[in-house]
Motif scaffolding. Structure first.
Motif, PDB file in Angstrom:
ATOM      1  N   HIS A 149      -5.066  -6.695  -5.998  1.00  0.00           N
ATOM      2  CA  HIS A 149      -5.851  -6.163  -4.885  1.00  0.00           C
ATOM      3  C   HIS A 149      -6.932  -7.152  -4.462  1.00  0.00           C
ATOM      4  O   HIS A 149      -7.163  -7.380  -3.280  1.00  0.00           O
ATOM      5  CB  HIS A 149      -6.485  -4.827  -5.293  1.00  0.00           C
ATOM      6  N   ARG A 166       1.188   4.232  -2.866  1.00  0.00           N
ATOM      7  CA  ARG A 166       0.963   5.654  -2.562  1.00  0.00           C
ATOM      8  C   ARG A 166       2.191   6.477  -2.945  1.00  0.00           C
ATOM      9  O   ARG A 166       2.080   7.539  -3.562  1.00  0.00           O
ATOM     10  CB  ARG A 166       0.660   5.824  -1.070  1.00  0.00           C
ATOM     11  N   ASN A 211     -15.656  -0.624  -1.696  1.00  0.00           N
ATOM     12  CA  ASN A 211     -14.254  -0.388  -1.336  1.00  0.00           C
ATOM     13  C   ASN A 211     -13.627   0.755  -2.118  1.00  0.00           C
ATOM     14  O   ASN A 211     -12.410   0.945  -2.069  1.00  0.00           O
ATOM     15  CB  ASN A 211     -13.422  -1.654  -1.558  1.00  0.00           C
ATOM     16  N   MET A 247       0.823  -1.207   0.000  1.00  0.00           N
ATOM     17  CA  MET A 247       0.000   0.000   0.000  1.00  0.00           C
ATOM     18  C   MET A 247       0.857   1.258   0.000  1.00  0.00           C
ATOM     19  O   MET A 247       0.610   2.206  -0.757  1.00  0.00           O
ATOM     20  CB  MET A 247      -0.916   0.002   1.231  1.00  0.00           C
ATOM     21  N   THR A 265      -5.021   5.786  -1.287  1.00  0.00           N
ATOM     22  CA  THR A 265      -5.558   4.844  -0.321  1.00  0.00           C
ATOM     23  C   THR A 265      -5.255   5.351   1.075  1.00  0.00           C
ATOM     24  O   THR A 265      -4.395   6.215   1.262  1.00  0.00           O
ATOM     25  CB  THR A 265      -4.994   3.422  -0.535  1.00  0.00           C
ATOM     26  N   THR A 278     -10.530   6.818  -4.226  1.00  0.00           N
ATOM     27  CA  THR A 278      -9.676   6.191  -3.222  1.00  0.00           C
ATOM     28  C   THR A 278     -10.019   4.718  -3.122  1.00  0.00           C
ATOM     29  O   THR A 278     -11.184   4.342  -2.990  1.00  0.00           O
ATOM     30  CB  THR A 278      -9.861   6.856  -1.852  1.00  0.00           C
ATOM     31  N   LEU A 279      -9.000   3.876  -3.173  1.00  0.00           N
ATOM     32  CA  LEU A 279      -9.169   2.429  -3.066  1.00  0.00           C
ATOM     33  C   LEU A 279      -8.868   1.987  -1.645  1.00  0.00           C
ATOM     34  O   LEU A 279      -7.789   2.280  -1.108  1.00  0.00           O
ATOM     35  CB  LEU A 279      -8.231   1.724  -4.051  1.00  0.00           C
ATOM     36  N   LEU A 280      -9.804   1.266  -1.048  1.00  0.00           N
ATOM     37  CA  LEU A 280      -9.660   0.780   0.321  1.00  0.00           C
ATOM     38  C   LEU A 280      -9.492  -0.738   0.346  1.00  0.00           C
ATOM     39  O   LEU A 280      -9.643  -1.414  -0.658  1.00  0.00           O
ATOM     40  CB  LEU A 280     -10.902   1.160   1.142  1.00  0.00           C
TER      41      LEU A 280
END
Length: 342
Positions: A223, A81, A230, A77, A88, A239-241
């Protein structure tokens, strides 16, 4: 199974909240103001408000990840970023400099990993699916396709840190006797003819997946959870969670959660096409990979049925389990009959 999992869901959540409150002392979050449940699914997820602001805290499911796997998730992660591949939520380090702590508190029967993430504002894409127009949604799914492709490109060249460890979503991980999410072909209470259908799907999938190439252009770290819930939308920011299920698999497998989120919509074909076009703008996606999407979609639905069965103590599974199992069997029947279009 411990008697803890036979308690009503509300009592389980209360116990997990108490465990979390004890564990939060490992962070420097300031005075605790409130701890409220957000979701009880793979993990128990809470909103935490404190003197330092607003956070998300997770009490992780017992036994799902090793400590090394959790640290590896965060390493990926943070690399994504840092390289500008994806927005995220970052994980908040403990005072000791780790990305989680381990806590115990009766009546929770096992030690639990606990992690804290920054709060990210925005609206879940699943909410937008209920209200937004087709053009707007096509734009978002075009971006999701490009985002997935960007992740897949990043992992082809990323140098993983020493000790990197993750789940493997291959033939054994999806279909073996110790499949990560459980044995969808042997669910308790399933009708005999439905069990036959799911066993046939398993046999077909085992044969097909065994033939798939694992070269780095088609197989790597994914992912594995591009569900609409998400993905957070805030203006033009996406935003990807939830990297909790990330692991090694075929890149095409990463597209199936996004397709599941829109499968029942009338505009599904246009959103699917937007997803594929967005992906192909960043990296190739072969026609042979598209041709396998019906199999992968059917398998994804089947594994969701197993996932819910192995988490039957949660209220989420109690509410949706029968519906998902019935849908998974229906999809499997249509796939085996050659009638499933994805």
């Amino acid at each position: 199974m411990s008697g803890f999992y036979e308690l009503p869901s509300e009592q389980q959540v209360d116990a997990l909240r108490d465990l979390l409150i004890d564990a939060l002392g490992a962070w420097d979050l300031g005075a605790l103001e409130s701890v409220e449940l957000l979701a009880e699914r793979e993990n128990a997820v809470f909103e935490v408000r404190s003197g330092r602001g607003r956070f998300v805290a997770r009490v992780h499911r017992a036994g799902y990840h090793t400590d090394d796997q959790l640290r590896s998730q965060v390493a990926w992660m943070r690399a994504l970023r840092a390289q500008g591949v994806v927005e995220t939520a970052d994980v908040v380090d403990t005072r000791a400099g780790d990305v989680f702590t381990v806590a115990t508190r009766p009546p929770v029967p096992e030690a639990r990993q606990v992690s804290v993430l920054e709060w990210v504002g925005g609206e879940q894409l699943s909410s937008r699916l209920q209200a937004a127009g087709g053009d707007e949604l096509a734009g978002w799914y075009h971006r999701i396709g490009a985002l997935a492709a960007g992740l897949h490109e990043q992992v082809r060249t990323w140098r993983r840190p020493a000790g990197f460890s993750t789940i493997t979503w291959d033939v054994d991980g999806l279909l073996g006797e110790r499949a990560v999410w459980g044995r969808f072909w042997a669910l308790e209470g399933m009708a005999a003819d439905d069990r036959t259908v799911m066993a046939e799907l398993r046999a077909r999938a085992m044969a097909e997946l065994a033939r798939l190439p694992r070269d780095p252009d088609r197989y790597g770290l994914i992912h594995n959870d591009f569900l609409a819930e998400n993905l957070l939308v805030d203006g033009d920011r996406l935003t990807l969670l939830d990297f909790d299920d990330c692991g090694e698999s075929w890149f095409a497998w990463d597209l199936t959660p996004a397709l599941v989120s829109i499968a029942t919509r009338e505009d599904y074909p246009s959103l699917r096409d937007a997803l594929v076009e967005g992906y192909r703008e960043v990296r190739p996606l072969g026609e042979d990979e598209l041709a396998r999407l019906p199999l992968l979609f059917a398998l994804r639905m089947a594994t969701y049925a197993a996932w819910l069965d192995t988490r039957s103590h949660t209220q989420f599974a109690k509410d949706l389990g029968p519906v998902i199992v019935a849908a998974a069997v229906d999809v499997a029947r249509r796939y085996l009959a050659g009638e499933l279009e994805v």
